[in-house]
Write an enzyme that holds these catalytic residues in place. Structure first.
Site, PDB file in Angstrom:
ATOM      1  N   SER A 110      33.831  45.581  35.778  1.00  0.00           N
ATOM      2  CA  SER A 110      33.494  44.374  36.548  1.00  0.00           C
ATOM      3  C   SER A 110      32.010  44.238  36.865  1.00  0.00           C
ATOM      4  O   SER A 110      31.519  43.128  37.059  1.00  0.00           O
ATOM      5  CB  SER A 110      34.307  44.334  37.843  1.00  0.00           C
ATOM      6  N   GLU A 116      29.671  33.354  52.841  1.00  0.00           N
ATOM      7  CA  GLU A 116      29.426  34.576  53.601  1.00  0.00           C
ATOM      8  C   GLU A 116      29.385  35.731  52.610  1.00  0.00           C
ATOM      9  O   GLU A 116      29.903  35.640  51.493  1.00  0.00           O
ATOM     10  CB  GLU A 116      30.520  34.812  54.642  1.00  0.00           C
ATOM     11  N   LYS A 138      31.151  38.130  39.284  1.00  0.00           N
ATOM     12  CA  LYS A 138      31.101  37.126  40.344  1.00  0.00           C
ATOM     13  C   LYS A 138      30.475  35.813  39.886  1.00  0.00           C
ATOM     14  O   LYS A 138      30.801  34.747  40.393  1.00  0.00           O
ATOM     15  CB  LYS A 138      30.343  37.673  41.554  1.00  0.00           C
TER      16      LYS A 138
HETATM   17  C1  LIG Z   1      32.796  42.166  44.387  1.00  0.00           C
HETATM   18  C2  LIG Z   1      33.095  43.113  43.310  1.00  0.00           C
HETATM   19  C3  LIG Z   1      34.406  43.609  43.080  1.00  0.00           C
HETATM   20  C4  LIG Z   1      35.572  43.308  43.968  1.00  0.00           C
HETATM   21  O1  LIG Z   1      35.986  41.979  44.012  1.00  0.00           O
HETATM   22  P1  LIG Z   1      37.298  41.449  43.302  1.00  0.00           P
HETATM   23  O2  LIG Z   1      37.447  40.089  43.888  1.00  0.00           O
HETATM   24  O3  LIG Z   1      38.435  42.348  43.662  1.00  0.00           O
HETATM   25  O4  LIG Z   1      37.052  41.428  41.850  1.00  0.00           O
HETATM   26  C5  LIG Z   1      34.609  44.448  41.998  1.00  0.00           C
HETATM   27  N1  LIG Z   1      33.598  44.833  41.183  1.00  0.00           N
HETATM   28  C6  LIG Z   1      32.342  44.392  41.381  1.00  0.00           C
HETATM   29  C7  LIG Z   1      31.270  44.846  40.446  1.00  0.00           C
HETATM   30  C8  LIG Z   1      32.038  43.520  42.433  1.00  0.00           C
HETATM   31  O5  LIG Z   1      30.788  43.086  42.615  1.00  0.00           O
END
Ligand SMILES: *Cc1c(COP(=O)(O)O)cnc(C)c1O
Length: 396
Positions: free
Chosen positions: A381, A115, A93
């Site tokens: 992610s 938000e 993010k």
């Molecule tokens: C917020 C989040 C996601 C999901 O958001 P995408 O916009 O689909 O990438 C995935 N993995 C993590 C670790 C997150 O914090």
């Protein structure tokens, strides 16, 4: 690092029939202005250089493309993990937040409005607002504030204000409504920092562009380490930003791509985050895209194991990629996610976020069902420390 020439939506923000900008009249002007600002700065070498420098020194990029050898042995192919969990604050993010705060700064904005549901986007936003000395209001449902009290504390420590939203179901949907109301009133001086590749044009394009650093790095790293491109990419899909960030660098290549959504408990009545697998196109949150019919969205949301994937819609570009058959969309249940979470901890000493564990769960499908010479990149992610308590609660 420069930004690539990428597939762009048409000038009205449509990806085929999807996307667009379906907003009330007071939002049209500010969004048009944001789109123009973005297109101007994204061609400006000074802006790109500043973005690259922030990614490096503040977020710790480039993130490694890690050859997970024991996991590879288990699956029966070469598995590479793109370590987005090693970004500042533990997830991808930050890439998007840094890009957008720089846009806001260059447009002379003094304040950031956002938000948040699970709180992770709120924390990353509060961090960049602190970093650039900007005022910051984070709208959060009162119920979500109770469930995510640690993230509320983090946001407040960084000097941002958490605005408690008690209307409606007191979760993300009501928080979005109030945050947008505040933005309409303050659009001259405030930037609305959206957290995923969703919403009205130009947000899906902006967020995809800032997250594309994931794919550009992974592509170069794979070529450097293995002298060839990967055969497959796997990423989890909430709104779709980490997935499109990885995929965008490979759309022209012969690389298979898999997006994995959350199927919750797996019961028909509860498969509320598996948007592309179960939904139908409609207009929500300012865009035309696949989304779940109202009856399939649990009141208050938050029923799948990963709060970050709990979104009833999906970015419009994914909707087009699905229709074109360019990306395959699958889903993983909470139980499959728990197994994949533990597996990565035990095999590699890495705690993946529950969100990312959806992508890892798909490896079970590939296991012994894939050429041993294949290279698979999985987008890790985020980190999973935040999910440990929930893991133990659920495994009791
Ligand atoms: C917020 C989040 C996601 C999901 O958001 P995408 O916009 O689909 O990438 C995935 N993995 C993590 C670790 C997150 O914090």
């Amino acid at each position: 690092m420069t930004l690539p020439k990428m597939h762009k939506p048409d000038e009205n923000g449509f990806y085929g029939p999807y996307g667009g900008c379906f907003v009330p009249p007071p939002l049209e002007g500010p969004l048009k202005q944001l789109g123009d600002t973005f297109l101007k700065f994204i061609e400006d070498p000074a802006f790109i250089a500043e973005f690259d420098a922030e990614l490096q020194s503040y977020s710790g990029r480039p993130t490694p493309l890690y050859h997970a050898q024991r996991l590879s042995e288990y699956v029966g192919a070469t598995i590479l993990l793109k370590r987005e969990d090693l970004n500042h604050l533990g997830a991808h993010k930050m890439n998007n937040c840094l890009g957008q705060v720089l846009l806001a700064k260059r447009s002379g904005k003094k304040k950031i409005i956002a938000e948040t549901g699970a709180g992770q986007h709120g924390v990353a936003t509060a961090a960049v607002a602190a970093r650039f000395g900007m005022e910051c209001d984070i709208y959060m449902g009162a119920e979500d504030m109770r469930r995510q009290s640690m993230n509320v504390k983090r946001i407040e420590m960084m000097g941002a204000r958490v605005v408690s939203v008690k209307s409606g179901d007191a979760t993300l949907t009501s928080a979005v409504d109030e945050a947008i109301g505040a933005y309409v009133a303050e659009a001259d001086t405030a930037h609305y920092l959206l957290g995923s590749a969703v919403g009205p044009h130009p947000y899906p394009l902006i967020v995809r562009t800032f997250q594309s650093v994931i794919g550009r790095e992974a592509r170069a790293q794979c070529l450097a380490q293995f002298d060839r491109l990967p055969d497959r990419l796997v990423a989890c899909v909430g709104g779709g930003s980490n997935a499109i960030g990885l995929f965008s660098a490979f759309l022209e290549d012969e690389v298979k791509m898999v997006g994995v959504e959350a199927a919750g408990s797996g019961l028909e009545s509860d498969r509320h985050a598996a948007t592309l697998t179960l939904g139908e196109p409609a207009v929500i949150h300012g865009m035309n895209t696949y989304c779940l019919p109202d009856g399939m969205v649990a009141p208050g949301g938050n029923h799948c194991i990963a709060a970050g994937l709990d979104y009833p819609g999906i970015g419009p570009e994914h909707s087009e990629l699905k229709d074109k058959g360019r990306v395959q969309y699958e889903s993983a249940t909470d139980a499959e996610v728990m197994i994949a979470f533990r597996k990565l901890c035990e095999l590699e000493g890495i705690l993946p976020a529950f969100e990312s564990s959806h992508a890892l769960a798909y490896l079970e499908t590939l296991r012994n069902n894939i050429g041993s010479d294949e290279i698979v990149i999985v987008n890790l992610s985020g980190r999973g420390d935040k999910d440990l308590d929930e893991y133990f609660l659920r495994s009791e």
